[in-house]
Design a protein around this motif. Sequence first.
Motif, short mmCIF file in Angstrom:
data_model
loop_
_atom_site.label_atom_id
_atom_site.label_comp_id
_atom_site.label_asym_id
_atom_site.label_seq_id
_atom_site.Cartn_x
_atom_site.Cartn_y
_atom_site.Cartn_z
N GLU A 104 0.94 -1.29 0.01
CA GLU A 104 0.02 0.07 -0.09
C GLU A 104 0.75 1.18 0.13
OE1 GLU A 104 -3.26 0.38 -0.36
OE2 GLU A 104 -3.32 -1.84 -0.69
N ARG A 105 2.17 1.11 0.70
CA ARG A 105 2.92 2.25 0.84
C ARG A 105 3.42 2.51 -0.79
NH1 ARG A 105 8.52 3.21 1.16
NH2 ARG A 105 9.09 5.02 2.43
N SER A 106 3.53 1.66 -1.41
CA SER A 106 4.54 1.83 -2.89
C SER A 106 2.97 2.41 -3.62
CB SER A 106 4.87 0.64 -3.49
OG SER A 106 6.04 0.40 -2.68
N ILE A 107 1.95 2.07 -3.53
CA ILE A 107 0.79 2.49 -4.30
C ILE A 107 0.55 4.01 -3.98
CG2 ILE A 107 -1.50 2.40 -4.39
CD1 ILE A 107 -0.72 0.16 -5.87
N ARG A 108 0.83 4.45 -2.81
CA ARG A 108 0.56 5.86 -2.37
C ARG A 108 1.87 6.43 -3.10
NH1 ARG A 108 -0.81 3.69 2.60
NH2 ARG A 108 1.36 3.99 3.44
N ARG A 109 3.05 6.00 -3.24
CA ARG A 109 4.11 6.72 -3.55
C ARG A 109 3.91 6.90 -5.14
NH1 ARG A 109 9.07 3.46 -2.88
NH2 ARG A 109 10.26 5.01 -4.03
N LEU A 110 3.29 6.02 -5.79
CA LEU A 110 3.05 6.10 -7.13
C LEU A 110 2.13 7.28 -7.56
CD1 LEU A 110 2.79 2.23 -8.26
CD2 LEU A 110 4.50 3.75 -9.16
N GLU A 111 1.07 7.25 -6.58
CA GLU A 111 -0.03 8.39 -6.69
C GLU A 111 0.64 9.64 -6.60
OE1 GLU A 111 -3.89 5.57 -5.35
OE2 GLU A 111 -2.59 6.93 -3.83
N ASP A 112 1.58 9.66 -5.55
CA ASP A 112 2.07 11.18 -5.31
C ASP A 112 3.14 11.35 -6.63
OD1 ASP A 112 1.03 11.34 -2.70
OD2 ASP A 112 2.90 10.27 -1.60
N THR A 113 3.49 10.22 -7.17
CA THR A 113 4.64 10.51 -8.48
C THR A 113 3.72 11.13 -9.50
OG1 THR A 113 5.97 8.77 -7.72
CG2 THR A 113 6.09 9.75 -9.96
#
Length: 217
Positions: A104-113
């Motif tokens: 989930e953390r990596s998903i959030r990082r993708l969305e921030d990117t």
Amino acid sequence: MREPRLYTTSADYVYHEIRHRIITKQLKPGQRLPEVNIAAEMGVSRTPVREALRRLASEGLVMIIPNSGARLASPSRKEMENTYVVREALECLAVGLAAENITERSIRRLEDTIAEEVRAFEEKNLELYLEVNEEFHRIIADSSGNRVLSEYIENILARTNAYVMFYDPFYDIEDNPSIDQHKEIVKALKMRDKAKAVELMREHLKLSLLDLKKPEE
């Protein structure tokens, strides 16, 4: 307006200055890069210029030709197509694995990117856009859980970024379909839909290649 940057060495300064001129189209594919001229213009010795050119060569931006000197790379249509064939194979493998392993953390990082990509495109800041676009693909590669695969992808991202600097119509377009494609890839990853994620990544990379203003041969 270009933000001021602190440089740790003269070679770092020369590297970023030449790279900025490539990104802003002040230098053209195939253009000669004489060490003596660059050193005089930038107020440094030839040693940091040589170091900066080697670094740019490792990224596929510069060609260093024995007994001839350095010149900006000028990738052919065939070279670009061949590179994207390899990139497609690597990234489709990575996104399929990521669909099974992503956090989930990596998903959030993708969305921030993606949010940063939107900002970079609105500001027509190609330098920032390349950084965050590369980060998007790197997060997916890292999420595959395969370190060797991630290293190969990082290498080929640098190579295709060079093509974007030379031939992408970034400054001339009003809409960027790549951002919407990234959003769809993230949706598929959220759903853990491996087949869909692979299909979307394959389509995204094929369209990315088509968008480049490829040289005629």
